[in-house]
Design an enzyme around this catalytic site. Structure first.
Site, PDB file in Angstrom:
ATOM      1  N   ASP A  62       0.830  -1.202   0.000  1.00 58.42           N
ATOM      2  CA  ASP A  62       0.000   0.000   0.000  1.00 58.42           C
ATOM      3  C   ASP A  62       0.870   1.259   0.000  1.00 58.42           C
ATOM      4  OD1 ASP A  62      -2.759   1.211   0.522  1.00 58.42           O
ATOM      5  OD2 ASP A  62      -1.636   1.984   2.242  1.00 58.42           O
TER       6      ASP A  62
ATOM      7  N   GLU B  29       1.405  -0.142  -4.852  1.00 55.14           N
ATOM      8  CA  GLU B  29       0.317   0.777  -5.183  1.00 55.14           C
ATOM      9  C   GLU B  29       0.914   2.147  -5.507  1.00 55.14           C
ATOM     10  OE1 GLU B  29      -3.689   2.875  -3.335  1.00 55.14           O
ATOM     11  OE2 GLU B  29      -1.868   2.616  -2.140  1.00 55.14           O
TER      12      GLU B  29
END
Length: 580
Positions: free
Chosen positions: A296, A325
């Site tokens: 993330d 990400e």
């Protein structure tokens, strides 16, 4: 393991006043003890030699008042199939554990935890868990999915007003949230997935933690997290870390500021913290058998640390895969983060195999939205693939847990959905499908992120219907389910789509034609996004048709003749396996 040392974070009152010794254990020696400004911490580094054997190692903390002994377990390496990685041969099914299915209602509310279950609130916990996911692994497998990605499973013991069901505010990085299950039930879920040849991808966050993490009550060092009073919240501008003209202030504001006020920003420049995070990752892989990681907020963390982390993981597990990400709208800004990018303005090399293909996701939304730019946006975006070192390693998607549900983007137009899904399954890359997309799930009529994250009907005891069964789905849901299953199960064995070349033609009249091809097979894809049927003169595509006289339409099952022309109905995708 390849890494010969392990550093233990030891916490206890006034540990700095103790002398550390370890009991005798074959192949294990005490390498270093590091004191920090907080006397309640010691960092004890052990060296694990080649002759080491599994077993329990006693650590003695000696003080004039006596000796405290604690044990550290050295475990054998995992055997069997694990750390497999994921690739363009896979289709990833993304789900949120709290919203998929509740198989163990007894763990909905845990005594002492700050939040229980309230299904009436779209931003509260709803009770989904690992037991529910295990009950429905066959459903996921039957769709044709080959990998399972869950949003983070770490303990998130945050106040109800925060809504930490999503998992991105960890309060203990070594513990599964007990409202999902336990570390052991997660291991069993991974094992059950592997029994069905489903890979498991774990969602991790090294940029931040939740402000109720136990570190925040008594941090090891003053620089363990970045100073909120100095940096505030991030500017969310991903270009700043790449921009050759960016002010240093803007770069720092992106990477050192907090994501939100309840998420302290970790300082990966702290060597002890960096080691902790790397070891934590290796521990999760080895102790649970996961196959990949989605990291993330990749570019919000220190980028040199992220390279170090990625390299450490891939050195230990060469077949593993990691997708970072990188939520940016342009191809160059996306490509910057992939390993071997050749145009870095700062000689940076990330070692990161895969990134999330947000530019193509945005192009798909624009191509099929009512007021969008049409399929030319797909062509124009893919035409920039020369910027990526390895475009086939990118993770592609229509939507995810942070984006507007795709079916709502296209105003609940079934034809638009089918065109887009056909493109996702046949273009280059590693496709990811967000849970309930197979049902053409629209946004809920509620405010906030909960609108994107509905419960799966039938996943909870007492639900009025179950979308996990044909009879429990509506007619529209069954049409979507059948369409998705047909294309996705076909893709499982379509090596030409996994690894073949891609040749596309400039769209004409809102119709996009491209081919996937290798030495043995050719697939012709036609996406007619127009409101009228289109008759295509096939001589334009002769370099790829190459004498094939017919094709089997994967979607309809019909055989289609390839003469001088091909007529494609309005708002229709065709996926043709060419035959001579």
């Amino acid at each position: 393991m390849e890494r010969p040392t392990v550093e233990l974070m030891v916490y206890g009152e006034n540990l700095a006043t103790t002398r550390v010794e370890i009991g005798t254990h074959p192949g294990v020696t005490l390498d270093r003890v590091t004191e920090v400004e907080n006397p309640n911490y010691l960092f004890v580094r052990l060296r694990i030699g080649d002759t080491a054997t599994p077993g329990t190692i006693p650590l003695h903390f000696r003080h004039d008042a006596g000796t405290l002994t604690r044990s550290f377990e050295l475990r054998p390496r995992r055997t069997g199939t694990y750390a497999q990685g994921f690739s363009s041969e896979d289709v990833i099914y993304l789900l949120m554990p709290d919203r998929f299915a509740n198989g163990a209602p007894e763990n909905d509310s845990i005594p002492g935890f700050l939040e229980g279950v309230d299904r009436s609130d779209p931003d509260a916990r709803h009770g989904g868990d690992f037991a529910g996911i295990r009950e429905h692994l066959d459903y996921i497998d039957d769709l044709g999915m080959t990998a399972l990605w869950m949003t983070p499973i770490f303990e998130n013991d945050m106040p109800p007003e925060y809504g930490a069901y999503h998992g991105y505010a960890a309060t203990d990085m070594y513990r599964v949230d007990p409202r999902f299950g336990s570390n052991d039930t997660f291991r069993r879920l991974v094992e059950s997935a592997h029994e069905r040849d489903l890979k498991v991808i774990m969602d991790m966050i090294h940029n931040h933690i939740g402000d109720r993490h136990w570190w925040m009550d008594d941090p090891p060092t003053g620089d363990w997290v970045h100073d909120f009073d100095k940096y505030g919240t991030t500017n969310y501008e991903g270009a700043a870390v790449i921009d050759p003209y960016a002010a240093e202030h803007d770069r720092e504001q992106l990477t050192d500021a907090w994501f939100v006020p309840s998420m302290p920003d970790l300082n990966q420049d702290n060597e002890l913290l960096a080691t902790y995070l790397i070891q934590n990752t290796l521990w999760w892989i080895e102790s649970t058998g996961i196959d990949g990681i989605r990291m993330d907020t990749y570019f919000y963390a220190d980028k040199d640390y992220m390279t170090r982390w990625t390299s450490a993981v891939l050195e230990e597990y060469p077949d593993f895969n990691i997708v970072g990400e990188s939520w940016v709208p342009t191809v160059p800004h996306e490509a910057y983060w992939q390993d071997d990018f050749q145009a870095h303005p700062d000689d940076y090399d990330s070692d990161l195999p895969s990134v999330t293909d947000f530019p193509l996701s945005f192009a798909m939304q624009d191509a099929f939205a009512p007021d969008g730019g049409g399929v030319y946006d797909l062509y124009r975006t893919l035409a920039q693939d020369h910027v990526y070192p390895a475009p086939n390693k990118l993770v592609t998607f229509l939507d995810n847990h942070d984006l507007t549900r795709f079916f709502s983007v296209v105003d609940e137009d079934e034809d638009a959905f089918k065109l887009a899904y056909a493109f996702l399954m046949t273009t280059r890359g590693i496709p990811q499908v967000y849970y309930a997309t197979e049902l053409m799930q629209p946004m809920l009529d509620v405010e906030g992120d909960g609108a994107k994250r509905p419960d799966m009907p039938g996943g909870w005891p007492g639900d009025a219907r179950s979308v996990f069964t044909e009879e429990g789905r509506t007619a529209r849901e069954n049409r979507a389910h059948d369409f998705v299953t047909t294309l996705t199960t076909w893709r499982e064995d379509a090596d030409v789509v996994h690894h073949g070349g891609l040749t596309h033609y400039i769209p004409q009249d809102d119709t996009y034609v491209y081919f996937r091809h290798d030495a043995d097979d050719t697939v012709m894809v036609v996406l007619n996004n127009a409101e009228e049927s289109r008759t295509l003169a096939l001589d334009r595509f002769e370099e790829r048709i190459q004498g094939h006289t017919a094709g089997r339409d994967v979607i309809s099952g019909a055989t289609v003749a390839l003469g001088d022309s091909l007529t494609v109905p309005a708002r229709t995708p065709m996926v043709l396996e060419l035959r001579k």
